[in-house]
Design an enzyme around this catalytic site. Structure first.
Site, PDB file in Angstrom:
ATOM      1  N   SER A  26      41.147  36.321  48.486  1.00 58.26           N
ATOM      2  CA  SER A  26      39.755  36.766  48.519  1.00 58.26           C
ATOM      3  C   SER A  26      38.886  35.602  48.096  1.00 58.26           C
ATOM      4  O   SER A  26      39.385  34.623  47.522  1.00 58.26           O
ATOM      5  CB  SER A  26      39.603  37.921  47.511  1.00 58.26           C
ATOM      6  N   TYR A  76      41.179  42.141  39.125  1.00 58.69           N
ATOM      7  CA  TYR A  76      41.211  41.690  40.529  1.00 58.69           C
ATOM      8  C   TYR A  76      41.100  40.164  40.603  1.00 58.69           C
ATOM      9  O   TYR A  76      41.861  39.500  41.310  1.00 58.69           O
ATOM     10  CB  TYR A  76      40.060  42.365  41.270  1.00 58.69           C
TER      11      TYR A  76
END
Ligand code: NAD
Length: 248
Positions: free
Chosen positions: A130, A143
């Site tokens: 990401s 995350y």
């Protein structure tokens, strides 16, 4: 002759969003695909769409990983989920589960499939990281930590796999139009007291130059490109599809 004819792929989190798009892109290129998801009906549905094989697995459970196939030429580590909370209130058990699904499972899967890849002299590991593998945002401790860890794991696999024809890379999208993001848009709209339409441009994509969500198919095309023979020297990289976020 399709470029991935004869290749066996395994995609995790394949029942939805980016994972499902990867399944379709790899199948279109000729690969057979193992469709892995915790959501059994979603896995069955996607597997039926391409004539693949569904596997129900909670990737937080190492014994579930042990039941997945070893004869895999293309591994796409995609399964993931988000939890948004300040560090002071972040539930430790959620932090641990995020690391299990998004770091430990990719490690266990690499360990499981690399011997087959080494034997065949070909392998492609694609880790769906990401922009948050390269940049942090507040309230996303688990995350951001997991995606940064995945970046390191991917580079180690690149170095060890190189003599065996195995590449390992990360793909780093900005925000993609999937259920994972639609949930965040709803939550952020409630938190900030603004319309969902304002959340995308003014909250989620504040740091990106392009103010629109990616389509899952665009991420899947990058994954497919990394799996081709032409990409055999592309390894250890992080391929950003982030609308200029990390350029700023
Ligand atoms: P999604 O919610 O649409 O799909 C995720 C899939 O993973 C679901 O089918 C879910 O059932 C599965 N999954 C979750 N936990 C699992 C577990 N324990 N075991 C097995 N399967 C599990 O999400 P998405 O947006 O397609 O995200 C896929 C990946 O892309 C994630 O790793 C995410 O971090 C990454 N990513 C997404 C975006 C985005 O904006 N959507 C941006 C960058 C990176």
């Amino acid at each position: 002759m399709n470029e991935l004819d004869g290749r066996m792929a395994l995609v995790t989190g394949a029942g939805s969003g980016i994972g499902r798009a990867c399944v379709h892109a790899l199948a279109d290129a000729g690969a057979k695909v193992h469709v892995v998801d915790i959501d059994g009906s979603a896995a069955e549905r996607v597997a039926a769409e391409i004539g693949g094989r569904a596997h129900i697995a909670d990737l937080a459970d190492p014994t579930a990983v042990d039941a997945l196939p070893r004869e895999v030429d293309i591994l796409v580590n995609n399964a993931g989920f988000q939890h948004v909370a300040p560090l002071t209130e972040f539930p430790p058990e959620v932090f641990t589960r995020v690391q299990q699904v998004m770091v430990t499972a990719p490690f266990l899967l690499m360990r499981r499939v690399l011997p087959h890849m080494y034997e065949g002299g070909y392998g492609r590991i694609v880790n769906i990281s990401s922009v948050h593998g390269l940049r942090a945002s507040p309230f996303k401790a688990a995350y951001v930590a997991a995606k940064h860890a995945l970046e390191g794991l991917s580079k180690v696999a690149a170095l060890e796999g190189a003599p065996h024809g195995v590449t390992s890379n990360c793909v780093n999208p900005g925000y993609v139009d999937t259920p994972l993001v639609r949930d965040q848009i709803r939550d952020q709209a409630a938190t900030h007291g603004i319309a969902e339409s304002e959340v995308v441009g003014e909250v989620l994509l504040r740091r990106a130059a392009m103010k629109e969500l990616l389509d899952p198919g665009e991420v899947a095309e990058a994954v497919r490109w990394l799996c081709g023979e032409h990409a055999r020297h592309v390894t250890g990289i992080s391929l950003s599809l982030d609308g200029g976020w990390t350029a700023a």
